[in-house]
Design an enzyme around this catalytic site. Structure first.
Site, PDB file in Angstrom:
ATOM      1  N   MET A 103     -11.990   1.476  -1.213  1.00  0.00           N
ATOM      2  CA  MET A 103     -11.766   1.556  -2.658  1.00  0.00           C
ATOM      3  C   MET A 103     -13.040   1.190  -3.406  1.00  0.00           C
ATOM      4  O   MET A 103     -13.755   0.263  -3.010  1.00  0.00           O
ATOM      5  CB  MET A 103     -10.637   0.606  -3.069  1.00  0.00           C
ATOM      6  CG  MET A 103      -9.326   0.868  -2.364  1.00  0.00           C
ATOM      7  SD  MET A 103      -8.043  -0.303  -2.902  1.00  0.00           S
ATOM      8  CE  MET A 103      -6.650   0.295  -1.956  1.00  0.00           C
ATOM      9  N   SER A 121      -2.403  -0.551   7.945  1.00  0.00           N
ATOM     10  CA  SER A 121      -3.407  -0.444   6.890  1.00  0.00           C
ATOM     11  C   SER A 121      -4.136  -1.768   6.697  1.00  0.00           C
ATOM     12  O   SER A 121      -3.511  -2.794   6.401  1.00  0.00           O
ATOM     13  CB  SER A 121      -2.743  -0.030   5.580  1.00  0.00           C
ATOM     14  OG  SER A 121      -3.627  -0.203   4.501  1.00  0.00           O
ATOM     15  N   MET A 143     -10.640   6.251  -1.161  1.00  0.00           N
ATOM     16  CA  MET A 143     -10.108   6.232  -2.523  1.00  0.00           C
ATOM     17  C   MET A 143     -11.279   5.955  -3.452  1.00  0.00           C
ATOM     18  O   MET A 143     -11.391   4.897  -4.077  1.00  0.00           O
ATOM     19  CB  MET A 143      -9.009   5.177  -2.643  1.00  0.00           C
ATOM     20  CG  MET A 143      -7.738   5.570  -1.931  1.00  0.00           C
ATOM     21  SD  MET A 143      -6.482   4.264  -1.903  1.00  0.00           S
ATOM     22  CE  MET A 143      -6.896   3.496  -0.339  1.00  0.00           C
ATOM     23  N   ASP A 178      -8.634   1.427   4.265  1.00  0.00           N
ATOM     24  CA  ASP A 178      -8.589   1.771   2.844  1.00  0.00           C
ATOM     25  C   ASP A 178      -9.901   1.426   2.157  1.00  0.00           C
ATOM     26  O   ASP A 178     -10.237   0.245   1.991  1.00  0.00           O
ATOM     27  CB  ASP A 178      -7.443   1.019   2.158  1.00  0.00           C
ATOM     28  CG  ASP A 178      -6.088   1.471   2.654  1.00  0.00           C
ATOM     29  OD1 ASP A 178      -5.692   2.591   2.306  1.00  0.00           O
ATOM     30  OD2 ASP A 178      -5.434   0.706   3.392  1.00  0.00           O
ATOM     31  N   MET A 214       1.048  10.007  -0.840  1.00  0.00           N
ATOM     32  CA  MET A 214       1.115   8.644  -1.341  1.00  0.00           C
ATOM     33  C   MET A 214       2.507   8.393  -1.921  1.00  0.00           C
ATOM     34  O   MET A 214       2.976   9.133  -2.788  1.00  0.00           O
ATOM     35  CB  MET A 214       0.062   8.408  -2.419  1.00  0.00           C
ATOM     36  CG  MET A 214      -1.387   8.478  -1.934  1.00  0.00           C
ATOM     37  SD  MET A 214      -1.796   7.237  -0.676  1.00  0.00           S
ATOM     38  CE  MET A 214      -1.449   5.707  -1.566  1.00  0.00           C
ATOM     39  N   GLY A 223       4.782   1.351   0.844  1.00  0.00           N
ATOM     40  CA  GLY A 223       6.137   0.849   0.914  1.00  0.00           C
ATOM     41  C   GLY A 223       6.866   1.170   2.200  1.00  0.00           C
ATOM     42  O   GLY A 223       8.101   1.188   2.229  1.00  0.00           O
ATOM     43  N   ASP A 232       2.027   6.910   2.969  1.00  0.00           N
ATOM     44  CA  ASP A 232       1.350   5.631   2.724  1.00  0.00           C
ATOM     45  C   ASP A 232       1.951   4.980   1.487  1.00  0.00           C
ATOM     46  O   ASP A 232       1.867   5.523   0.392  1.00  0.00           O
ATOM     47  CB  ASP A 232      -0.145   5.872   2.510  1.00  0.00           C
ATOM     48  CG  ASP A 232      -0.952   4.592   2.371  1.00  0.00           C
ATOM     49  OD1 ASP A 232      -0.358   3.486   2.413  1.00  0.00           O
ATOM     50  OD2 ASP A 232      -2.177   4.684   2.219  1.00  0.00           O
ATOM     51  N   HIS A 269      -9.727   6.210   4.701  1.00  0.00           N
ATOM     52  CA  HIS A 269      -9.037   6.738   3.519  1.00  0.00           C
ATOM     53  C   HIS A 269      -9.911   6.421   2.314  1.00  0.00           C
ATOM     54  O   HIS A 269      -9.922   5.292   1.805  1.00  0.00           O
ATOM     55  CB  HIS A 269      -7.655   6.083   3.414  1.00  0.00           C
ATOM     56  CG  HIS A 269      -6.843   6.539   2.248  1.00  0.00           C
ATOM     57  ND1 HIS A 269      -5.604   6.007   1.955  1.00  0.00           N
ATOM     58  CD2 HIS A 269      -7.071   7.480   1.297  1.00  0.00           C
ATOM     59  CE1 HIS A 269      -5.120   6.598   0.882  1.00  0.00           C
ATOM     60  NE2 HIS A 269      -6.002   7.490   0.453  1.00  0.00           N
ATOM     61  N   HIS A 312      -5.743   2.355   9.798  1.00  0.00           N
ATOM     62  CA  HIS A 312      -5.999   2.962   8.493  1.00  0.00           C
ATOM     63  C   HIS A 312      -6.922   2.048   7.689  1.00  0.00           C
ATOM     64  O   HIS A 312      -6.580   0.887   7.422  1.00  0.00           O
ATOM     65  CB  HIS A 312      -4.658   3.146   7.775  1.00  0.00           C
ATOM     66  CG  HIS A 312      -4.706   4.066   6.602  1.00  0.00           C
ATOM     67  ND1 HIS A 312      -4.625   5.437   6.729  1.00  0.00           N
ATOM     68  CD2 HIS A 312      -4.812   3.819   5.276  1.00  0.00           C
ATOM     69  CE1 HIS A 312      -4.663   5.989   5.532  1.00  0.00           C
ATOM     70  NE2 HIS A 312      -4.789   5.029   4.626  1.00  0.00           N
TER      71      HIS A 312
END
Length: 220
Positions: A36, A7, A67, A34, A136, A176, A174, A65, A32
């Site tokens: 945002m 990511s 968001m 992200d 998630m 941790g 996705d 992705h 990936h």
């Protein structure tokens, strides 16, 4: 096969080209991205222009992705920029089925992400229209959060639903993801692992992080 997807949220934004090339060389299966908007999640990252610049630095598939609020208004721009897959959040889409069709009509694979508090019944009716379901395992918006172990039953339930319906559907996780949680989520039925902090801030380096996940993947 278990897919490994670093990511970019945890990458060095001043050296994205370097980090993209490193994860590519280290054997990642896809990247990936992200996205945002500071509204759907409390952070801002990048948009289509950055995706476009990343696109020619790797031959790996790029997963966007989103968001963001109202993803249907801009998702085509991310596909034009080079995203091979677009993930939208169930919570951000009033007409989720229509949004999935938009993604496919624009030439990309389509997926849906669900936040920890979102039940699978919110996406159950459109599972046959998606290529990937992203569970998630942290609340979206920040990297480096601890894995929420209570999401394991949701992963199992998602895999069971996909299998019952005979769907060729990636179940992604996705949040941790590391060498310990990797084992748990794969045993629960996930086949796509998204890892940010574990890869990009690993004291042993990017190569060691990805090779560690790859070796763990090979034993599961």
């Amino acid at each position: 096969m278990i897919k490994i997807s670093p990511s970019l949220l945890s990458a060095d934004f001043s050296n994205l080209e370097r980090d993209v090339r490193r994860v590519t060389a280290a054997g990642a299966d896809c990247i990936h991205c992200d996205v945002m908007d500071g509204r759907f999640v409390p952070n801002i990252t990048f948009g289509p222009l950055v995706i476009r610049d990343i696109r020619d630095k790797t031959d790996l598939p790029l997963i966007g992705h989103l968001m963001i609020e109202h993803p249907e208004d801009i998702l085509a721009e991310f596909i034009k920029a080079g995203c091979d897959t677009i993930l939208v959040h169930a919570e951000a889409c009033i007409h989720l089925h229509r949004t999935l069709q938009q993604i496919k009509e624009a030439g990309a694979l389509a997926g849906v992400a669900v936040n920890p508090s979102t039940p699978l019944c919110m996406v159950e009716e459109v599972m046959g229209d998606m290529d990937e379901l992203l569970i998630m395992t942290v609340n979206p918006g920040y990297g480096g959060q601890a894995f929420i172990h209570s999401m394991l039953p949701k992963i199992r339930a998602a895999r069971a639903l996909a299998d019952e319906r005979g769907l060729s559907l990636d179940i992604a996780v996705d949040g941790g993801v590391n060498l310990e949680t990797c084992k748990l989520v794969v045993e629960a039925g996930a086949n796509a692992l998204i890892a940010g902090s574990f890869v990009f801030t690993n004291p042993s380096g990017i190569d060691a992080a990805i090779s560690g996940l790859r070796e763990r993947r090979g034993t599961l």
